[in-house]
Design a protein around this motif. Structure first.
Motif, mmCIF file in Angstrom:
data_model
loop_
_atom_site.group_PDB
_atom_site.id
_atom_site.type_symbol
_atom_site.label_atom_id
_atom_site.label_comp_id
_atom_site.label_asym_id
_atom_site.label_seq_id
_atom_site.Cartn_x
_atom_site.Cartn_y
_atom_site.Cartn_z
ATOM 1 N N VAL A 1 7.985 1.551 -13.444
ATOM 2 C CA VAL A 1 8.927 2.543 -12.928
ATOM 3 C C VAL A 1 10.022 1.816 -12.151
ATOM 4 N N PRO A 2 11.247 2.348 -12.108
ATOM 5 C CA PRO A 2 12.355 1.638 -11.458
ATOM 6 C C PRO A 2 12.253 1.584 -9.937
ATOM 7 N N ASP A 3 11.680 2.618 -9.317
ATOM 8 C CA ASP A 3 11.611 2.687 -7.854
ATOM 9 C C ASP A 3 10.226 3.189 -7.464
ATOM 10 N N PRO A 4 9.312 2.304 -7.039
ATOM 11 C CA PRO A 4 7.931 2.710 -6.747
ATOM 12 C C PRO A 4 7.817 3.833 -5.721
ATOM 13 N N THR A 5 8.570 3.759 -4.631
ATOM 14 C CA THR A 5 8.456 4.801 -3.614
ATOM 15 C C THR A 5 8.913 6.155 -4.152
ATOM 16 N N SER A 6 10.054 6.187 -4.826
ATOM 17 C CA SER A 6 10.534 7.452 -5.393
ATOM 18 C C SER A 6 9.545 8.018 -6.404
ATOM 19 N N TYR A 7 8.985 7.145 -7.226
ATOM 20 C CA TYR A 7 8.032 7.604 -8.228
ATOM 21 C C TYR A 7 6.782 8.191 -7.566
ATOM 22 N N VAL A 8 6.242 7.481 -6.572
ATOM 23 C CA VAL A 8 5.020 7.945 -5.915
ATOM 24 C C VAL A 8 5.261 9.280 -5.207
ATOM 25 N N ARG A 9 6.429 9.455 -4.606
ATOM 26 C CA ARG A 9 6.725 10.734 -3.950
ATOM 27 C C ARG A 9 6.724 11.878 -4.955
ATOM 28 N N HIS A 10 7.325 11.649 -6.104
ATOM 29 C CA HIS A 10 7.324 12.681 -7.146
ATOM 30 C C HIS A 10 5.923 12.867 -7.723
ATOM 31 N N TYR A 11 5.221 11.789 -7.961
ATOM 32 C CA TYR A 11 3.892 11.817 -8.580
ATOM 33 C C TYR A 11 2.893 12.568 -7.702
ATOM 34 N N LEU A 12 2.955 12.323 -6.388
ATOM 35 C CA LEU A 12 2.035 12.968 -5.452
ATOM 36 C C LEU A 12 2.570 14.284 -4.901
ATOM 37 N N ASP A 13 3.848 14.587 -5.202
ATOM 38 C CA ASP A 13 4.515 15.764 -4.647
ATOM 39 C C ASP A 13 4.479 15.736 -3.119
ATOM 40 N N ARG A 14 4.840 14.560 -2.575
ATOM 41 C CA ARG A 14 4.885 14.367 -1.128
ATOM 42 C C ARG A 14 6.119 13.529 -0.803
ATOM 43 N N ASN A 15 6.866 13.962 0.200
ATOM 44 C CA ASN A 15 8.065 13.222 0.603
ATOM 45 C C ASN A 15 7.830 12.295 1.787
ATOM 46 N N VAL B 1 5.808 3.059 -0.626
ATOM 47 C CA VAL B 1 5.085 1.842 -0.991
ATOM 48 C C VAL B 1 5.584 0.758 -0.047
ATOM 49 N N ALA B 2 4.714 0.337 0.861
ATOM 50 C CA ALA B 2 5.126 -0.528 1.967
ATOM 51 C C ALA B 2 4.344 -1.828 1.981
ATOM 52 N N ARG B 3 5.021 -2.889 2.403
ATOM 53 C CA ARG B 3 4.389 -4.194 2.556
ATOM 54 C C ARG B 3 3.526 -4.213 3.812
ATOM 55 N N GLU B 4 2.489 -5.011 3.784
ATOM 56 C CA GLU B 4 1.587 -5.152 4.925
ATOM 57 C C GLU B 4 2.341 -5.595 6.173
ATOM 58 N N GLY B 5 2.027 -4.947 7.282
ATOM 59 C CA GLY B 5 2.615 -5.300 8.570
ATOM 60 C C GLY B 5 1.556 -5.804 9.518
ATOM 61 N N ALA B 6 1.540 -5.244 10.719
ATOM 62 C CA ALA B 6 0.580 -5.691 11.729
ATOM 63 C C ALA B 6 -0.851 -5.280 11.391
ATOM 64 N N ALA C 1 0.848 -1.196 0.000
ATOM 65 C CA ALA C 1 0.000 0.000 0.000
ATOM 66 C C ALA C 1 0.878 1.237 0.000
ATOM 67 N N VAL C 2 0.313 2.327 -0.472
ATOM 68 C CA VAL C 2 0.966 3.630 -0.332
ATOM 69 C C VAL C 2 0.613 4.147 1.060
ATOM 70 N N ARG C 3 1.630 4.426 1.856
ATOM 71 C CA ARG C 3 1.414 4.758 3.260
ATOM 72 C C ARG C 3 2.167 6.036 3.610
ATOM 73 N N ASP C 4 1.538 6.908 4.426
ATOM 74 C CA ASP C 4 2.221 8.136 4.816
ATOM 75 C C ASP C 4 2.899 7.965 6.175
ATOM 76 N N ALA C 5 3.521 9.042 6.662
ATOM 77 C CA ALA C 5 4.302 8.969 7.893
ATOM 78 C C ALA C 5 3.450 8.673 9.117
ATOM 79 N N GLN C 6 2.144 8.966 9.040
ATOM 80 C CA GLN C 6 1.234 8.670 10.150
ATOM 81 C C GLN C 6 0.639 7.265 10.063
ATOM 82 N N GLY C 7 1.046 6.516 9.044
ATOM 83 C CA GLY C 7 0.538 5.165 8.881
ATOM 84 C C GLY C 7 -0.789 5.084 8.153
ATOM 85 N N LYS C 8 -1.257 6.211 7.605
ATOM 86 C CA LYS C 8 -2.513 6.191 6.858
ATOM 87 C C LYS C 8 -2.261 5.757 5.416
ATOM 88 N N PHE C 9 -3.248 5.054 4.855
ATOM 89 C CA PHE C 9 -3.121 4.502 3.517
ATOM 90 C C PHE C 9 -3.652 5.478 2.470
#
Length: 235
Positions: free
Chosen positions: A87-101, A105-110, A38-46
């Motif tokens: 794209v070569p790096d999903p996280t880097s691409y999504v940060r640029h695409y959404l204009d958010r640092n 893109v994180a694997r499911e955890g707890a 999932a695409v996840r932000d620093a607060q853990g929201k999807f």
């Protein structure tokens, strides 16, 4: 027999376009690899099309697609840009695409990536009803993100899925699923994605006709494999 499997959808990355499959293993968690990332932000929201306690609105995610290289969920999924190129790096691409640092893109955890239950099943009878209710608006199952689209016989009424709640279905030779309830729909089904334009009419007609509910959510009673053309038989 209530129908046959018309299409199988897996969504390797939550809230992003998925991939069509000919067959896939299904276990207690659902389709192998479904919504495992999932695409996840620093607060853990999807990342999603709405803001809630669990989700952060991130417009444009549905214009992207995801798939597992080689079709198996043993590898990290590929993220595809709107033009369909990986794209070569999903996280880097999504940060640029959404204009958010602050996203990754994180694997499911707890915390499970599923909103409700492991499987979503939709019938062609219900899908055809939606199309007729919003003439002029392009509609296919991608708006509702089911895992399984079931081809129902001619004359099957829309929302026939409601009649399956509390029942078990055998799909193919081994797989058995237990229908529980329907999904309550939100603005996500109105969102533009690839060649489907934004339209507020879709959620509106479902709200008026069926209390914003559409599909059948299920748990897995007996793991197995599902493939195109499998029969779906209530037991």
């Amino acid at each position: 027999m209530v129908g046959t499997i018309e299409r199988i959808w897996r969504y390797p990355i939550k809230s992003i376009g998925g991939e069509l499959l000919d067959e896939v293993a299904v276990d207690a968690r659902g389709l192998a690899g479904d919504r495992l990332y999932a695409v996840r932000d620093a607060q853990g929201k999807f990342g999603s099309g709405k803001n809630t306690r669990r989700f952060r609105r991130m417009p444009g995610l549905l214009q992207l697609q995801s798939r597992y290289p080689g079709g198996t969920a043993t590898e990290v999924p590929e993220l595809l840009a709107p033009d369909g190129e990986p794209v070569p790096d999903p996280t880097s691409y999504v940060r640029h695409y959404l204009d958010r640092n602050d996203v990754e893109v994180a694997r499911e955890g707890a915390i499970s990536h599923f909103d409700q239950l492991p499987l979503s099943v939709l019938t062609t009878a219900t899908l055809d009803w939606v199309r007729a209710a919003v003439p002029g608006v392009p509609v296919d199952e991608r708006r509702f993100r089911p895992n399984l689209l079931v081809r129902t016989p001619p004359g099957t009424p829309p929302f026939v899925e409601d009649e399956w709640f509390g029942r078990t279905a055998r799909i193919g030779d081994v797989l058995c699923i237990r229908f529980q309830r329907s999904s309550e729909r939100c603005v996500m089904i109105n969102e533009a994605q690839q060649d489907l334009p934004h339209s507020p009419l879709i959620l509106r007609v479902i709200a008026q006709a069926h209390d914003m509910r559409l599909d059948a959510l299920a748990t897995v009673a007996q793991p197995g494999c599902v493939q195109l053309g499998d029969t779906v038989e209530l037991t």
